[in-house]
Design a protein around this motif. Structure first.
Motif, PDB file in Angstrom:
ATOM      1  N   TRP A 170       2.122   1.614  -3.460  1.00  0.00           N
ATOM      2  CA  TRP A 170       0.835   2.140  -4.065  1.00  0.00           C
ATOM      3  C   TRP A 170       0.480   3.508  -3.980  1.00  0.00           C
ATOM      4  CZ3 TRP A 170      -1.158   0.981  -8.582  1.00  0.00           C
ATOM      5  CH2 TRP A 170      -2.672   1.221  -8.830  1.00  0.00           C
ATOM      6  N   THR A 171       0.650   4.116  -3.000  1.00  0.00           N
ATOM      7  CA  THR A 171       0.646   5.457  -2.327  1.00  0.00           C
ATOM      8  C   THR A 171       1.627   6.423  -3.098  1.00  0.00           C
ATOM      9  OG1 THR A 171      -0.244   5.046  -0.273  1.00  0.00           O
ATOM     10  CG2 THR A 171       0.532   7.031  -0.421  1.00  0.00           C
ATOM     11  N   PRO A 214       0.845  -1.194  -0.092  1.00  0.00           N
ATOM     12  CA  PRO A 214       0.119   0.079  -0.054  1.00  0.00           C
ATOM     13  C   PRO A 214       0.864   1.358  -0.041  1.00  0.00           C
ATOM     14  CG  PRO A 214      -0.987  -1.581   1.569  1.00  0.00           C
ATOM     15  CD  PRO A 214       0.438  -2.193   1.122  1.00  0.00           C
ATOM     16  N   THR A 215       1.873   1.350   0.770  1.00  0.00           N
ATOM     17  CA  THR A 215       2.973   2.532   0.734  1.00  0.00           C
ATOM     18  C   THR A 215       3.681   2.599  -0.774  1.00  0.00           C
ATOM     19  OG1 THR A 215       3.392   2.124   2.878  1.00  0.00           O
ATOM     20  CG2 THR A 215       4.765   3.595   1.693  1.00  0.00           C
ATOM     21  N   GLY A 224      -7.807   6.799  -4.454  1.00  0.00           N
ATOM     22  CA  GLY A 224      -6.909   5.490  -4.354  1.00  0.00           C
ATOM     23  C   GLY A 224      -5.803   5.696  -3.300  1.00  0.00           C
ATOM     24  N   VAL A 225      -5.329   7.114  -3.174  1.00  0.00           N
ATOM     25  CA  VAL A 225      -4.339   7.440  -2.016  1.00  0.00           C
ATOM     26  C   VAL A 225      -5.194   7.174  -0.808  1.00  0.00           C
ATOM     27  CG1 VAL A 225      -3.301   9.383  -0.893  1.00  0.00           C
ATOM     28  CG2 VAL A 225      -2.963   8.874  -3.440  1.00  0.00           C
ATOM     29  N   TRP A 241      -7.689   5.168   0.083  1.00  0.00           N
ATOM     30  CA  TRP A 241      -7.841   3.665   0.136  1.00  0.00           C
ATOM     31  C   TRP A 241      -6.330   3.165   0.782  1.00  0.00           C
ATOM     32  CZ3 TRP A 241      -4.989  -0.292  -1.870  1.00  0.00           C
ATOM     33  CH2 TRP A 241      -5.357  -1.390  -1.628  1.00  0.00           C
ATOM     34  N   SER A 242      -5.176   3.677   0.166  1.00  0.00           N
ATOM     35  CA  SER A 242      -3.910   3.031   0.347  1.00  0.00           C
ATOM     36  C   SER A 242      -3.395   3.594   1.885  1.00  0.00           C
ATOM     37  CB  SER A 242      -2.970   3.288  -0.781  1.00  0.00           C
ATOM     38  OG  SER A 242      -2.590   4.662  -0.810  1.00  0.00           O
ATOM     39  N   ARG A 258      -4.787   1.276   4.917  1.00  0.00           N
ATOM     40  CA  ARG A 258      -4.642  -0.104   5.020  1.00  0.00           C
ATOM     41  C   ARG A 258      -3.960  -0.326   6.232  1.00  0.00           C
ATOM     42  NH1 ARG A 258      -8.075  -2.105   3.284  1.00  0.00           N
ATOM     43  NH2 ARG A 258      -8.738  -0.004   3.447  1.00  0.00           N
TER      44      ARG A 258
END
Length: 171
Positions: free
Chosen positions: A48-49, A45-46, A148-149, A151-152, A155
């Motif tokens: 992805w961020t 997730p990081t 999206g950020v 969401w990530s 997490r």
């Protein structure tokens, strides 16, 4: 007086095993390893961020570039928004780096920007105003990136690395 002859004292081998006479001790120093901290494992997730935020910066640069390209007859509020969006996108990258290191304040900023930002963008896209269609489309895409950020950064893997603020003492 008689000259007395004494046997030379025996010297341990460890003392005589040093550098040869006349050699430079500092010519080939022994390398001393310097411990370096291992890089912190970055969870998905990081990563992805950071990917989403880099795309956000790219869109922001594109937004400012298009504002410059279509500057004739463009409302100044579009320029102000384009510059502000780019500044916020760059700050978000910095906050994400601090968040990765466990800074709670940076995590809170990322959370606020990624939740409140899409709400403001939705108002910009849906309500009438001075924004041309290309700006509305670009802002809609940025709103999706910010969702999206959001969401990530929520997490469990990301939240686990955030340092909890020390509790207040009760009197």
């Amino acid at each position: 007086m008689t000259a007395q002859h004494t046997a030379p004292a025996t010297v341990p081998a460890s003392v005589t095993a040093g550098p040869a006479a006349g050699s430079d001790v500092f010519a080939n120093p022994v390398p001393v390893p310097i411990p370096t901290p291992a890089p912190a494992a970055v969870d998905a997730p990081t990563r992805w961020t950071f990917t989403l935020l880099r795309a956000n910066v790219g869109l922001s640069v594109g937004f400012l570039g298009l504002a410059f390209l279509f500057r004739e007859g463009l409302d100044p509020v579009v320029w102000i928004r384009a510059a502000g969006v780019l500044l916020l996108a760059l700050l978000s990258l910095r906050w994400a780096a601090r968040m990765r290191d466990g800074a709670r304040s940076a995590w809170m900023r990322m959370l606020w920007v990624s939740v409140v930002g899409p709400i403001g963008i939705a108002a910009l896209v849906l309500l009438p105003g001075p924004y041309p269609m290309w700006a509305r489309v670009e802002q809609a895409v940025q709103g999706l990136l910010l969702l999206g950020v959001a969401w990530s950064v929520t997490r469990p893997q990301v939240r686990a690395r955030i340092v909890k603020a020390p509790g207040k003492k009760k009197r």
